[in-house]
Design a protein around this motif. Sequence first.
Motif, PDB file in Angstrom:
ATOM      1  N   HIS A 107       0.811  -1.214   0.000  1.00 54.29           N
ATOM      2  CA  HIS A 107       0.000   0.000   0.000  1.00 54.29           C
ATOM      3  C   HIS A 107       0.849   1.271   0.000  1.00 54.29           C
ATOM      4  CE1 HIS A 107      -3.798   2.181   1.459  1.00 54.29           C
ATOM      5  NE2 HIS A 107      -2.844   3.087   1.476  1.00 54.29           N
ATOM      6  N   GLY A 108       1.646   1.438   1.054  1.00 57.82           N
ATOM      7  CA  GLY A 108       2.402   2.679   1.205  1.00 57.82           C
ATOM      8  C   GLY A 108       3.411   2.898   0.093  1.00 57.82           C
ATOM      9  N   LEU A 206       9.003  18.103   9.713  1.00 61.62           N
ATOM     10  CA  LEU A 206       7.872  19.011   9.881  1.00 61.62           C
ATOM     11  C   LEU A 206       6.784  18.707   8.849  1.00 61.62           C
ATOM     12  CD1 LEU A 206       9.686  22.402  10.607  1.00 61.62           C
ATOM     13  CD2 LEU A 206       8.168  21.167  12.169  1.00 61.62           C
ATOM     14  N   ALA A 207       7.205  18.397   7.613  1.00 64.65           N
ATOM     15  CA  ALA A 207       6.232  18.046   6.580  1.00 64.65           C
ATOM     16  C   ALA A 207       5.498  16.760   6.942  1.00 64.65           C
ATOM     17  CB  ALA A 207       6.939  17.899   5.231  1.00 64.65           C
ATOM     18  N   VAL A 212       0.686  13.822   9.649  1.00 59.00           N
ATOM     19  CA  VAL A 212       0.145  13.106  10.810  1.00 59.00           C
ATOM     20  C   VAL A 212      -1.022  13.880  11.422  1.00 59.00           C
ATOM     21  CG1 VAL A 212       0.637  12.364  13.176  1.00 59.00           C
ATOM     22  CG2 VAL A 212       2.294  11.905  11.366  1.00 59.00           C
ATOM     23  N   LEU A 213      -0.843  15.196  11.594  1.00 58.26           N
ATOM     24  CA  LEU A 213      -1.884  16.011  12.212  1.00 58.26           C
ATOM     25  C   LEU A 213      -3.106  16.132  11.305  1.00 58.26           C
ATOM     26  CD1 LEU A 213       0.419  18.750  13.752  1.00 58.26           C
ATOM     27  CD2 LEU A 213      -0.891  17.024  15.002  1.00 58.26           C
ATOM     28  N   PHE A 214      -2.869  16.213   9.992  1.00 57.54           N
ATOM     29  CA  PHE A 214      -3.981  16.239   9.049  1.00 57.54           C
ATOM     30  C   PHE A 214      -4.829  14.969   9.175  1.00 57.54           C
ATOM     31  CE2 PHE A 214      -5.122  14.152   5.038  1.00 57.54           C
ATOM     32  CZ  PHE A 214      -6.206  14.940   4.652  1.00 57.54           C
ATOM     33  N   TRP A 333       3.073   6.513   5.345  1.00 63.28           N
ATOM     34  CA  TRP A 333       3.300   6.055   6.721  1.00 63.28           C
ATOM     35  C   TRP A 333       2.754   7.067   7.720  1.00 63.28           C
ATOM     36  CZ3 TRP A 333       6.510   8.830  10.107  1.00 63.28           C
ATOM     37  CH2 TRP A 333       6.771   8.223  11.324  1.00 63.28           C
ATOM     38  N   ALA A 334       3.064   8.338   7.501  1.00 64.77           N
ATOM     39  CA  ALA A 334       2.592   9.385   8.402  1.00 64.77           C
ATOM     40  C   ALA A 334       1.071   9.466   8.408  1.00 64.77           C
ATOM     41  CB  ALA A 334       3.195  10.738   7.991  1.00 64.77           C
ATOM     42  N   PHE A 335       0.469   9.292   7.224  1.00 66.12           N
ATOM     43  CA  PHE A 335      -0.991   9.330   7.125  1.00 66.12           C
ATOM     44  C   PHE A 335      -1.616   8.229   7.976  1.00 66.12           C
ATOM     45  CE2 PHE A 335      -5.015   8.144   5.181  1.00 66.12           C
ATOM     46  CZ  PHE A 335      -5.636   9.371   5.007  1.00 66.12           C
ATOM     47  N   ASN A 336      -1.049   7.025   7.946  1.00 71.12           N
ATOM     48  CA  ASN A 336      -1.612   5.925   8.715  1.00 71.12           C
ATOM     49  C   ASN A 336      -1.342   6.069  10.211  1.00 71.12           C
ATOM     50  OD1 ASN A 336      -2.815   3.460   6.998  1.00 71.12           O
ATOM     51  ND2 ASN A 336      -1.290   4.550   5.773  1.00 71.12           N
TER      52      ASN A 336
END
Length: 399
Positions: A107-108, A206-207, A212-214, A333-336
Motif C-alpha cells: 500500500h504505502g 515538519l512536513a 500526521v496532524l492532518f 506512513w505518516a498518514f496511517n
Amino acid sequence: MRIPLPLLVLALSAFAIGTTEFVIMGLLPEVASDLDVSIPAAGWLVTGYALAVAIGAPFMAMATGHLSRRKALIILMGVFILGNFLCAIAANYGLLMFARVVTALCHGAFFGIGSVVAATLVAPDQRARAVALMFTGLTLANVLGVPLGTALGQVSGWQSTFIAVTLIGIITLIGLIRFLPAPAEKETHVSMKQEFLALKGAGIWLALLTTVLFAAAMFTVFTYIAPLLRDVTGVSPQGVTWSLFLIGLGLTIGNLIGGRMADWNLGTTLALSFVGIAATSAIFSWSSQSLVPAEITLFLWALVTFAAVPALQVSVVHFGKAAPNLVSTMNIWAFNIGNALGAWVGGLVIDQGLELVQVPLAAALIALIGLAVTLFTFRKQSGQGEYADHCAAGSLENP
C-alpha cells in the motif's frame, strides 16, 4: 490538463487499493459471523492493515529502491493481487489477518512511488494536479468501491468482494505492464544510506508531522461518523450509507480543487485546509443535531479536508527530493500513523464519558495544531531562496 493513459492506470490502482483497505469496515458483521469472532476482534483487521502499512511502507520502498519505478509498481501490484486472493480463500481469522497484512505491505510503497511517477507524466506546472488525479482513485474508492463492495459482500458473501478486487488488480497489472513508460535514462537509483540521509533536516520531519496532524484531525471525525449520524442526527442505517456517499463526493471534489491550489501555492493551500477542517469540525458539533445542516457540513468538511492531500504529498517530496521514493512513501506512513492517532483520540473522548458531539471539537483542536505547524514550517523556509520561490510560484523540481 491532458490526461496521459498511464495516469489513469495509476488512478485505477489507487481505486483498487483504497477499496480493499476500507471495504472491510462495511463487512465486519459478515466477517465476524462467518469466522465466529467478535466485532472488536474483526475490527483488528482494520487496525492490523493500518499498522502493516505504517511499518511496512518504508521497508518496501527501500527493498524496491534498486528497481526502476515501473518495475517496482508492477511487483507491488502483484503483491496486492496475491494478498487479496489470500483474503478471498482465507478459511479462518488468522489466515485472513495474515492476508490483510500481505496486502497492506504494498500500500504505502505503491502510493509513494506512484505519486512520483504521476508527477513525471505531466508538465512541471501540472504535477500537483497529476498527483491529485491519481489520489482521485482513492476518493472514488470511498464513493463507489466501498458501498458497492459492501453490497456485493452482503449478497454473495464477503469473500466475493475480495475476488472482485483481485480481478480489478489483475486488470490494473495488465495496464501497468502495457502503458507505464520505460524508465527514463535520467532515472537514478540511490543507496539505502542515501535514502536515510534524505530524512535529515527539520523540513522533512515538519512536513511529515503536518501529514500526521492532518490525518488525525480527519479520522477523529471519520472513524466515528456512523455513530454520530445514527445516535445524534437520527439517520437510519440506509441514510448513513447515503451520507457516506455524499462525503466521498466531497472528498473527490476537494482532492481535485486541492491539486490546482497546490500548483498555485503550497503553504496557502495547507493553511486554508487546516482552517477549513477546524471550522467545519467545530460547526458539525452543533449542526449534527439536525439532518440538513449535518449533511451540508459534512460535504464541506470532506471538501476542505481532501483539498490538503496533493499539497501534503508534493511538500514531502520537495523536502526529501534526494530520495523521493522513500520520503513519499513515508508520507503514507505518516498518514496511517495519523489515522490511528485520530481513532484513538475520538475513542478517548468517548471513554471519558463525554458526548459524541464533543468528538468533532477534538478534531478541530488537532486541526488548529496542524495549522500552527504549517505556518511555522513555511515561515521557517521562507527565507531559504529556492523554497520561497517554490511556495510563491507553486513549482516543483523534477522528482
